[in-house]
Design an enzyme around this catalytic site. Structure first.
Site, mmCIF file in Angstrom:
data_model
loop_
_atom_site.group_PDB
_atom_site.id
_atom_site.type_symbol
_atom_site.label_atom_id
_atom_site.label_comp_id
_atom_site.label_asym_id
_atom_site.label_seq_id
_atom_site.Cartn_x
_atom_site.Cartn_y
_atom_site.Cartn_z
ATOM 1 N N SER A 171 2.712 -2.107 10.596
ATOM 2 C CA SER A 171 4.143 -2.116 10.921
ATOM 3 C C SER A 171 4.829 -3.454 10.654
ATOM 4 O O SER A 171 5.734 -3.848 11.398
ATOM 5 C CB SER A 171 4.356 -1.677 12.372
ATOM 6 O OG SER A 171 3.944 -0.326 12.532
ATOM 7 N N ASN A 205 0.866 -1.176 0.000
ATOM 8 C CA ASN A 205 0.000 0.000 0.000
ATOM 9 C C ASN A 205 0.904 1.227 0.000
ATOM 10 O O ASN A 205 1.436 1.612 1.036
ATOM 11 C CB ASN A 205 -0.897 -0.008 1.249
ATOM 12 C CG ASN A 205 -1.744 1.251 1.336
ATOM 13 O OD1 ASN A 205 -1.868 1.992 0.369
ATOM 14 N ND2 ASN A 205 -2.320 1.501 2.511
ATOM 15 N N GLU A 213 -6.143 -4.810 10.506
ATOM 16 C CA GLU A 213 -5.181 -3.722 10.682
ATOM 17 C C GLU A 213 -5.498 -2.953 11.960
ATOM 18 O O GLU A 213 -6.278 -1.984 11.921
ATOM 19 C CB GLU A 213 -5.280 -2.743 9.508
ATOM 20 C CG GLU A 213 -5.037 -3.384 8.170
ATOM 21 C CD GLU A 213 -4.214 -2.453 7.299
ATOM 22 O OE1 GLU A 213 -3.213 -2.924 6.770
ATOM 23 O OE2 GLU A 213 -4.546 -1.266 7.202
ATOM 24 N N GLU A 222 -7.119 5.035 7.422
ATOM 25 C CA GLU A 222 -6.692 6.413 7.118
ATOM 26 C C GLU A 222 -7.774 7.148 6.326
ATOM 27 O O GLU A 222 -7.894 8.363 6.401
ATOM 28 C CB GLU A 222 -5.360 6.402 6.344
ATOM 29 C CG GLU A 222 -4.195 6.075 7.270
ATOM 30 C CD GLU A 222 -2.949 5.578 6.550
ATOM 31 O OE1 GLU A 222 -2.890 5.628 5.316
ATOM 32 O OE2 GLU A 222 -2.035 5.116 7.257
ATOM 33 N N HIS A 261 -9.791 1.511 4.300
ATOM 34 C CA HIS A 261 -8.561 1.706 5.087
ATOM 35 C C HIS A 261 -8.837 2.755 6.175
ATOM 36 O O HIS A 261 -9.498 3.769 5.920
ATOM 37 C CB HIS A 261 -7.418 2.168 4.178
ATOM 38 C CG HIS A 261 -6.083 2.084 4.847
ATOM 39 N ND1 HIS A 261 -5.695 2.983 5.817
ATOM 40 C CD2 HIS A 261 -5.075 1.198 4.726
ATOM 41 C CE1 HIS A 261 -4.483 2.652 6.251
ATOM 42 N NE2 HIS A 261 -4.084 1.574 5.599
ATOM 43 N N LYS A 271 0.155 4.214 -0.373
ATOM 44 C CA LYS A 271 -0.503 5.427 0.159
ATOM 45 C C LYS A 271 -0.245 6.593 -0.808
ATOM 46 O O LYS A 271 -0.159 6.382 -2.008
ATOM 47 C CB LYS A 271 -0.017 5.739 1.573
ATOM 48 C CG LYS A 271 -0.060 4.511 2.484
ATOM 49 C CD LYS A 271 0.102 4.838 3.928
ATOM 50 C CE LYS A 271 0.197 3.538 4.734
ATOM 51 N NZ LYS A 271 -0.015 3.701 6.132
ATOM 52 N N GLY A 304 1.693 2.322 10.882
ATOM 53 C CA GLY A 304 2.678 3.403 10.788
ATOM 54 C C GLY A 304 3.322 3.774 12.112
ATOM 55 O O GLY A 304 3.983 4.808 12.209
#
Ligand code: PEP
Length: 262
Positions: free
Chosen positions: A220, A17, A175, A105, A103, A19, A181
């Protein structure tokens, strides 16, 4: 006609991913490296999910390789006056086989509801894209011990609207938001328990769908912790953010996945 170079019998799946990172030059260097160093994988399907403007570049560079590609979002509508949106059919035009849905985010920054996410999941399926549905709890929810309830609720909107059979050949990526992250991955024990919970939940409703569902872990992952994570039962691979932008690190993770297949 869309290109679909998904391998026939992959046992593990590793999804990059990217991003909102990259540019034409950097992408070319990264993809050239991936193509060179991942061509021998037999049991691992590698997928690269890039920002929309680079899908044509992915198609042109990856179409005759064993690496598949996809997007990081899709519109819930088929077409129409939805400025700034990109439809599933458009993704197919650029050879995408996969799309990341929900996701955290995006759901956090753009207030995506579970209903929206469910619609996107179904639109993807209806257009022959494999949805990679992201689920996971916040740190506060984990500390309160309600992580299974949270993930269960995220799945329930899809199940109650479309039925558990829609998970057949789909992908769920667990996730934990606190792991994305942060450099703090879930432990193999934490991941094992949630992955088992997800598989069991789908299995009680539709055992065939549960058997054909892949469950990835994301948060991570690096080539060190992947060694322990990828051998955990019910972990079928990983969704990789930061480390997918580093050729050596990402390729290392893909080779760990390959070597974890008995
Ligand atoms: C992600 O973006 O889905 C992700 C898991 O990111 P990272 O690997 O950087 O934690």
């Amino acid at each position: 006609m869309s290109q679909n170079n998904t391998q026939k019998f992959p046992r593990k799946l590793v999804v990059a991913n990217w991003k909102m990172h990259g540019n034409l030059k950097q992408n070319e260097a990264l993809l050239t490296d991936f193509i060179q160093n991942l061509s021998t994988l037999k049991y691992t399907q590698v997928v690269v999910c890039a920002p929309y403007p680079y899908l044509a570049q992915l198609q042109s560079m990856l179409q005759h390789t064993n690496i598949a590609w996809g997007a990081q979002n899709v519109a819930k509508n088929e077409f129409g006056a939805f400025t700034g949106e990109v439809s599933a059919e458009m993704l197919r035009d650029f050879g995408c086989s996969y799309v990341i849905i929900g996701h955290s985010e995006r759901s956090t920054a753009y207030c995506e509801s579970d209903e929206n996410i469910a619609q996107k999941f179904m639109v993807a399926k209806n257009h022959g894209l494999t949805p990679i549905l992201c689920v996971g709890e916040t740190l506060i929810e984990r500390e309160a011990g309600v992580m299974e309830m949270v993930v269960s609720k995220q799945l329930d909107t899809i199940i109650s609207t479309y039925g558990a059979e829609v998970f057949t050949d789909a992908i769920i990526s667990y996730e934990p938001i606190w792991a994305i992250g942060t450099g703090l991955a879930a432990t193999p024990i934490q991941a094992k328990s949630m992955h088992q919970f997800i598989r069991n939940k789908i299995s009680t409703l539709n055992s065939d769908a549960a058997n054909r569902l892949k469950i990835l872990y994301g948060g991570s992952v690096n080539r060190q912790n992947a060694v322990q994570l990828f051998v955990v039962p019910n972990i079928d691979g990983g969704l990789i953010g930061k480390c997918s932008l580093n050729a050596q690190e990402f390729e290392g993770i893909c080779h760990v996945a390959e070597n974890s297949v008995e």
